[in-house]
Design an enzyme around this catalytic site. Sequence first.
Site, PDB file in Angstrom:
ATOM      1  N   CYS A 168      -6.477  -3.920  -1.973  1.00  0.00           N
ATOM      2  CA  CYS A 168      -5.443  -3.643  -0.975  1.00  0.00           C
ATOM      3  C   CYS A 168      -5.648  -4.383   0.333  1.00  0.00           C
ATOM      4  CB  CYS A 168      -5.360  -2.137  -0.724  1.00  0.00           C
ATOM      5  SG  CYS A 168      -4.892  -1.208  -2.203  1.00  0.00           S
ATOM      6  N   HIS A 308      -3.897   1.337   8.637  1.00  0.00           N
ATOM      7  CA  HIS A 308      -3.734   1.289   7.182  1.00  0.00           C
ATOM      8  C   HIS A 308      -2.845   2.468   6.765  1.00  0.00           C
ATOM      9  CE1 HIS A 308      -4.652   0.243   3.067  1.00  0.00           C
ATOM     10  NE2 HIS A 308      -5.057   1.482   2.819  1.00  0.00           N
ATOM     11  N   GLU A 319     -10.177   6.168   9.147  1.00  0.00           N
ATOM     12  CA  GLU A 319      -9.766   5.177  10.142  1.00  0.00           C
ATOM     13  C   GLU A 319      -9.568   5.787  11.523  1.00  0.00           C
ATOM     14  OE1 GLU A 319      -6.248   2.805   9.644  1.00  0.00           O
ATOM     15  OE2 GLU A 319      -5.251   4.346   8.482  1.00  0.00           O
ATOM     16  N   LYS A 340       3.658   2.171   6.361  1.00  0.00           N
ATOM     17  CA  LYS A 340       3.707   2.611   4.958  1.00  0.00           C
ATOM     18  C   LYS A 340       4.561   3.865   4.818  1.00  0.00           C
ATOM     19  CE  LYS A 340      -0.772   0.735   3.449  1.00  0.00           C
ATOM     20  NZ  LYS A 340      -1.281   0.200   4.726  1.00  0.00           N
ATOM     21  N   HIS A 345       3.145   1.596  -0.070  1.00  0.00           N
ATOM     22  CA  HIS A 345       1.904   0.824  -0.155  1.00  0.00           C
ATOM     23  C   HIS A 345       2.033  -0.189  -1.288  1.00  0.00           C
ATOM     24  CE1 HIS A 345      -2.090  -0.488  -0.080  1.00  0.00           C
ATOM     25  NE2 HIS A 345      -2.749   0.657  -0.033  1.00  0.00           N
ATOM     26  N   PHE A 404      -9.671  -0.474  -2.402  1.00  0.00           N
ATOM     27  CA  PHE A 404     -10.584  -0.028  -3.451  1.00  0.00           C
ATOM     28  C   PHE A 404     -11.707  -1.062  -3.619  1.00  0.00           C
ATOM     29  CE2 PHE A 404      -7.344   2.639  -6.095  1.00  0.00           C
ATOM     30  CZ  PHE A 404      -7.264   3.535  -5.049  1.00  0.00           C
TER      31      PHE A 404
END
Length: 423
Positions: A168, A308, A319, A340, A345, A404
Amino acid sequence: MRRVAITGMGVVAPGGTGVKEYWELLTEGRSAIRRISLYDPSPFRSRVAAEVDFDPVAAGLRPQETRRLDRAGQFAVVAAREALADSGVADAGVPADRIGTSLGSAVGCTTTLEREYVVLSDGGRMENVDHEYAVPELYWKFVPHSMAAEVAWAAGAEGPAAVVSTGCTSGLDALGHAADLIREGTVDVVVAGATEAPLSPITSACFDAIRGTTPDNDPPERACRPFDRTRRGLVLAEGAAVLVFEDLELARRRGAHVYAEVAGFASRCNAYHMTGLKPDGREMSAAIDAALAEARTDPAEIDYVNAHGSATKQNDRHETASFKRSLGDHARRVPISSIKSMIGHSLGAIGSLETAACALAMEHGVVPPTANLSEPDPDLDLDYVPNTAREARLDSVLTVGSGFGGFQTALVLTRPDRGGAAS
């Protein structure tokens, strides 16, 4: 060291194809998330996604291109053509071998590969498949470099061409690689970005299995709620964004419009867990600190943070802690948001889509909102710009990504002349 300017942008996104439509959706706080229509989602826990309304013919692709290219490749070529036209770099006389390509993708040509496997295996009933039933272009969709090659052909780029696949964070890491190519003098221009068309039954099944996606399917537009107390997971999406990166001095000499300067970039890996994140935010903070140092930007100079913001509790907490660690007291004053909440996403593509949004935010002096943020999580106590866009002068912007495998990436955009208007 040479400086890197953004002189062109192209976008294929949920809610609209083209930069103008994309920016309108974000600033209006509209959600492009809906019930999945590309396949039957009824067997799955999560049945919503942010799909692109995309007609390849209307987008200017020839029938041969439509057949040759996977959906993700189609997105990439269309976005690249818009970015090149926007930049005007084709008229700058840059030698072809001084133009590079850097394209990110996490899952490549998933759509075609799954569809062809279903055909070859007779719906999964045949263990030994017959390759003669495959489309002639299947190999081109199997090799990851195919989409970068297509973008290079669209740009007439004969310099270095690369595919970056880091989950990602691919969309940010591809931009970081592009900036490095210009800074080191290898090329003068890079057509850079990321593309993804992951929406398929296999993707839904995989994310269902790890319970990463939200089970909240009704109403779809409220399914993604970053930083909200009621959030229950991410929403899958598709899309592409391609940017033209250019040596800043070249851009100035030819009178190009400069959206922003790519001032700092850094990536890290936590070497800890495939999907796990520690709550102290140390890993993302390390990337932020390094990017700020490369940009020679003090934390207090950051005017906006594109988070994110995947709407998972683990990521939101990680975060938030990283912003506090890296930005100190300024973290409580700087506006932060997650787009997002509106466009979902799109895995490897999202970092480039978010960077395009950051450059547009600087251009227009508007911070896009975090949609669906109506019940703030009391454990997350920063300014997440709920629901409504906010006007603000933005001279320095930070955007971050988490992927990931433990990947953490940060990128800093600034005005070429901080404190003054971009050229």
